[in-house]
Every structure is written in structure tokens, then in C-alpha cells.
Motif scaffolding. Structure first.
Motif, short mmCIF file in Angstrom:
data_model
loop_
_atom_site.label_atom_id
_atom_site.label_comp_id
_atom_site.label_asym_id
_atom_site.label_seq_id
_atom_site.Cartn_x
_atom_site.Cartn_y
_atom_site.Cartn_z
N THR A 443 0.82 -1.22 0.00
CA THR A 443 0.00 0.00 0.00
C THR A 443 0.85 1.26 0.00
O THR A 443 0.31 2.36 -0.16
CB THR A 443 -0.93 0.03 1.24
OG1 THR A 443 -0.12 0.03 2.42
CG2 THR A 443 -1.85 -1.16 1.25
N ALA A 455 -6.88 -4.69 -2.86
CA ALA A 455 -7.20 -5.72 -1.86
C ALA A 455 -8.04 -6.84 -2.47
O ALA A 455 -7.80 -8.02 -2.20
CB ALA A 455 -7.94 -5.09 -0.68
N ASP A 459 -6.96 -10.69 -2.64
CA ASP A 459 -7.84 -11.65 -1.98
C ASP A 459 -8.19 -12.81 -2.91
O ASP A 459 -8.29 -13.97 -2.49
CB ASP A 459 -9.11 -10.94 -1.52
CG ASP A 459 -10.10 -11.87 -0.86
OD1 ASP A 459 -9.79 -12.41 0.22
OD2 ASP A 459 -11.19 -12.07 -1.43
N PHE A 474 -6.51 -2.73 5.38
CA PHE A 474 -6.21 -3.32 4.08
C PHE A 474 -6.13 -4.84 4.19
O PHE A 474 -6.75 -5.57 3.42
CB PHE A 474 -4.88 -2.76 3.56
CG PHE A 474 -4.45 -3.27 2.22
CD1 PHE A 474 -5.09 -2.86 1.06
CD2 PHE A 474 -3.40 -4.17 2.12
CE1 PHE A 474 -4.69 -3.34 -0.18
CE2 PHE A 474 -2.99 -4.65 0.88
CZ PHE A 474 -3.64 -4.23 -0.27
N ILE A 478 -8.37 -9.07 2.78
CA ILE A 478 -7.63 -10.08 2.02
C ILE A 478 -7.65 -11.40 2.79
O ILE A 478 -7.45 -11.42 4.00
CB ILE A 478 -6.17 -9.64 1.79
CG1 ILE A 478 -6.12 -8.31 1.02
CG2 ILE A 478 -5.38 -10.70 1.03
CD1 ILE A 478 -4.76 -7.69 0.95
#
Length: 488
Positions: A443, A455, A459, A474, A478
């Protein structure tokens, strides 16, 4: 607390980074002494350029930048440690903050270390420090100068939550002027009392009072009002044009009426409000996973031992971590414990305690972009990860999704903003199709608008992933299957 004295003033400042390429267009704003200002804007809009003009590193193409008083001191905590500083000792690094030799340097360093919550041997080299420790060092280097104007460029990058909380508390009580560039909304909301918004489309700066949330709501309400006003005006324009057509076909004196109607329609068009465009966000994307060979049974990475740092000493710690296809591992621990060092060892795959099959293609997001060649063009950096695949349309379409225009693709990586380097790094991962993703603070430098999209892509990634991130919100979006806590 801000007072009525203006310490920084931009008057009709225009800046061209090359002939005909305007980054700032007749920008005017002022910063009052003692205020805590947030400088916001999309990646590449020119925020760091404004900082360089305040420090005197850059001169405007037109207009003027004033400091009041003229001898007001300015110090900047940059996003990334300059390469020429990496091989200095910590003591020698701080010596560069002063024009003359400072005889009480060690005491000043220890005093400023207490502010940024850092404890390090002063004869240690800067290069040996973690990203989080370097972030604190950059801040301390600015603070030790006791400047009238403190400029902070993404100061929360690489900081753990304790470090962010400590910095926030310090800034809330800081009595001098602070201007901060950051994409961390929670951090900004805690202490800022004004916002300068650099619009990448108009190349102007809009000045607001209040914190980030106040500004977002104000801009949103303004856009809604302007859209409603434009909708009403557009209806009037269409009505007048329709009436003009009717009168024009009737001929005679009505042709004059038709002409007046067209004139009123044109006048109304000129009065349409130029609605401020919202920052663009990257397109939703998928990082394709490598098609694994089956002979290594999906054991993508095995970590049998890690090196952690305790009291400035390296200590070996046994582990038994296996990351298989489709598994996501989060590496946790405070700044300086050895997380980034572990990730680098994984990328190099040269440790006796780490095994990654040779067939696995590793995609690496390095927090300081040290794995990118600054002299290379962005286009070449993307082309090289595609291997034998020669699909020009795919490269440019994928790049466009990450807001990498043809102009940016032709630019050298060192000329890109840090945020643009981050988007380039993600674009490389998409084109690479890695079997193992290794992400060190992904990030960092990224506009907050892009984070939900990043994200979601992480994920949904179907390969193996090992990640370090200090941003809980964040990480919460995920899928994480296992946590390796180096402090446990």
C-alpha cells in the motif's frame, strides 16, 4: 495553532516539467504559520513538485514562491531514503542536516530519537536498517533541524501502528507549521486543520478548511450542486435549440427569432459549470497465477528458520512454515525485526533454510522499488516480464487499467512519482503471471482510492502469496490463511 501570519505563499505559479507539459497552472495559495495542512491529490499530480518548490530545489516556470520571513527554515522528510545516503553511518547521515559541524550531534540525535521512538547504534549504516526504521530516520533528520516549516512526504509509509500513533501524537502538539502529503485518511483526520487539493485535471490547487473527511463531503456536495445546475442548463439549451429549429422553418421574421434563440443557447452553454473531475481509480484486475507443474506437490515455499533482530543482534529462530498453492501467508512483527530481510531472502532463494522450487515464477513488490531499474522505461519494465509473449495490445491495455498512459510508458522509471512506480509494479505482476507473490508493504505510496481494488485482486489471487503490511484495514479485506509472527 495557526495565526494570521502567512509563512508560505504561491502566487500564480506555473511549472512545466518539459516544454509544453504543464504540471501546475497559475497555482495560488497561502499557508499560515502554525497551521497543519494536508496536501492531497492523485498520484503524479505534482504534490512532491510543490514541496520541492517550497524547499527551493525547483523554481517555477512562471509566478513566485514566497517564504515569510525570507530566512524561514524549511526541512523535508522524504518518502524514500536517497541512494547516496544509504552507505553513511547514522551519525554521518544526521551531520548532513547542518551546514556547519555540530559538536553536540550525538546528544541532538538521541533527543530526536526519543521523539520518533527509535534506538539505534549511531555507527550503524543506513542501508542496514529496515524500511520502517528508515522512515523514522527520514522524519528525525527533518525534526533535528527544528524548521519553521516541516514538510512530510508520506510519513506513515513503512511505519507500524505504534509508529503511526506516536507520530500522530507528536504532530498534534507541534507548534510550528506542518504540511503533509499522505494517503492515510485516518492519520490525516487526527491532526490536520486545512487541506490543499491539487486537481490533476485542472492543474490548480483548491484550498479548504477542515480535515480530510470535511473536504471530501464538501467536494461531493459541490459536485452534486454543479451537476444539478448543469442538468437544468442543458434542458434549457435543448429547449432553445428546438424552438430555434421550429422558428427557422417557418421563415420570414421568425428567422430573426430563431437566430436569437440560437444565441441564447450558445450563451447558456458558455455558462455551464466546469464540474471538477474526480480522481480516476484503477480498473478492477486479476493477477493470473502460474500454471504449476505437479511434481512438487504444490509446496511453493518452505521456511524452516528465520533471522530476527533483538537488541540490535541477529538471532536465528526455527519455524516450520509451508506455503502451498492457493495459500496466503502474512508475515507480522514490529519495525526492524527482520520482515523485509526475510522477504528478500525468499526472492533470492539463496538461504539453506528456505526452499522454493526453481520452476516457481516469483513476483516481487519491493517497498522501495529497489528491484526496478530507474534508467529503464516503464514500457521496457513491462515488456521484460512478459517473456516470449509478444502481445503489444495486451501490454498497453493492461497498463491503461493502471493509469499508465502512453506518455508514462515512454518515461524512465526514475522520472515517475512513487505512486506511479507502485502502479507499475502491480501492472508487472499482472503481466508476469507469478506462481508466488511476495509483497512488502504493497500500500506504500498508493492513492487510497485504489486500495479496495488492490485488496480484492490480492484476496482472489489463486497462487501462493507471502505479504507484509502494517495497514490492518487493508489486510482485513484479504484472505489470510496463516500468520508468521516474528515477534512471537
Amino acid at each position: 495553532m495557526a495565526n494570521d501570519n502567512v509563512v508560505v505563499r504561491f502566487s500564480d505559479v506555473t511549472f512545466e516539467y518539459e516544454h509544453g507539459k504543464v504540471l501546475l497552472d497559475a497555482v495560488s495559495f497561502s499557508v499560515r504559520a502554525g497551521s497543519r495542512i494536508t496536501l492531497m491529490g492523485q498520484n503524479g499530480a505534482g504534490k512532491s513538485t510543490i514541496f520541492k518548490m517550497i524547499t527551493g530545489e525547483l523554481e517555477p516556470s512562471e509566478g513566485s514562491v514566497f517564504l515569510s520571513p525570507r530566512d524561514a527554515t524549511v526541512a523535508i522528510a522524504r518518502q524514500v531514503m536517497p541512494k547516496e545516503m544509504l552507505d553513511l553511518t547514522i551519525r554521518d547521515y544526521f551531520a548532513t542536516a547542518f551546514q556547519h559541524e555540530e559538536y553536540k550531534l550525538d546528544k541532538l540525535i538521541n533527543d530526536v530519537f526519543a521523539i520518533v521512538h527509535l534506538s539505534l547504534p549511531l555507527d550503524q549504516t543506513v542501508r542496514a536498517l529496515s524500511g520502517g526504521q528508515q522512515a523514522r530516520l527520514l522524519l528525525a533528520h527533518a525534526l533535528i533541524q527544528n524548521p519553521d516549516v516541516l514538510l512530510l512526504d508520506e510519513p506513515t509509509n513503512n511505519l507500524d501502528q505504534y509508529g503511526i500513533d506516536h507520530l500522530t501524537g507528536f504532530l498534534m502538539t507541534y507548534e510550528k507549521t506542518v504540511v503533509v502529503i499522505s494517503h492515510d485518511a485516518d492519520f490525516l483526520n487526527a491532526f490536520s486543520d486545512g487541506v490543499l487539493y491539487l486537481d490533476v485535471h485542472t492543474k490548480k490547487v483548491e484550498q479548504y478548511t477542515g480535515d480530510y473527511n470535511d473536504v471530501v463531503e464538501e467536494i461531493k456536495a459541490r459536485i452534486e450542486r454543479e451537476n444539478l445546475q448543469n442538468a437544468r442548463m442543458q434542458r434549457q439549451i435543448e429547449e432553445k435549440r428546438a424552438q430555434a429549429e421550429v422558428f427557422a422553418h417557418k421563415g420570414g421574421k421568425l428567422r430573426g427569432v430563431a437566430k436569437r434563440m440560437r444565441g441564447l443557447a450558445e450563451e447558456a452553454e458558455e455558462n455551464l459549470v466546469d464540474v471538477r473531475k474526480e480522481d480516476k481509480t484503477i480498473r478492477a484486475f486479476v493477477i493470473p497465477a502460474q500454471d504449476y507443474d505437479i511434481h512438487f506437490h504444490g509446496r511453493i515455499a518452505e521456511i524452516r528458520s528465520v533471522t530476527i533482530v533483538k537488541n540490535h543482534r541477529a538471532v536465528e529462530k526455527d519455524t516450520a512454515v509451508v506455503v502451498r498453492k492457493g495459500q496466503h501467508l502474512l508475515v507480522a512483527g514490529p519495525n526492524g525485526i527482520g520482515k523485509s530481510t526475510l522477504l528478500k531472502k525468499l526472492v533470492l532463494n539463496q538461504s539453506d533454510h528456505i526452499t522454493i522450487p526453481a520452476e516457481v515464477r516469483v513476483g516481487y513488490y519491493q517497498q522501495d522499488f529497489g528491484n526496478l531499474n530507474g534508467e529503464q522505461t516503464a514500457y521496457a519494465a513491462l515488456r521484460e516480464v512478459m517473456g516470449d509473449e509478444n502481445d503489444e495490445a495486451k501490454l498497453r491495455t493492461t497498463a491503461a487499467g493502471f493509469l499508465l498512459t502512453n506518455h508514462l510508458l515512454g518515461s524512465t522509471i526514475e522520472s515517475l512519482s512513487e505512486g506511479q512506480k507502485g502502479l507499475l509494479s502491480f501492472c508487472r505482476l499482472v503481466l508476469m503471471k507469478p506462481g508466488l507473490l511476495i509483497l512488502d508493504e504493497p500500500t506504500n505510496h498508493i492513492n487510497f482510492r485504489h486500495l479496495p481494488i488492490l485488496a480484492k485482486a490480492l484476496d482472489q489471487y489463486q497462487g501462493a502469496m507471502i505479504m507484509v503490511s502494517h495497514i490492518p484495514d487493508f489486510v482485513a479485506n484479504i484472505r489470510i490463511d496463516e500468520v508468521l509472527d516474528l515477534a512471537a
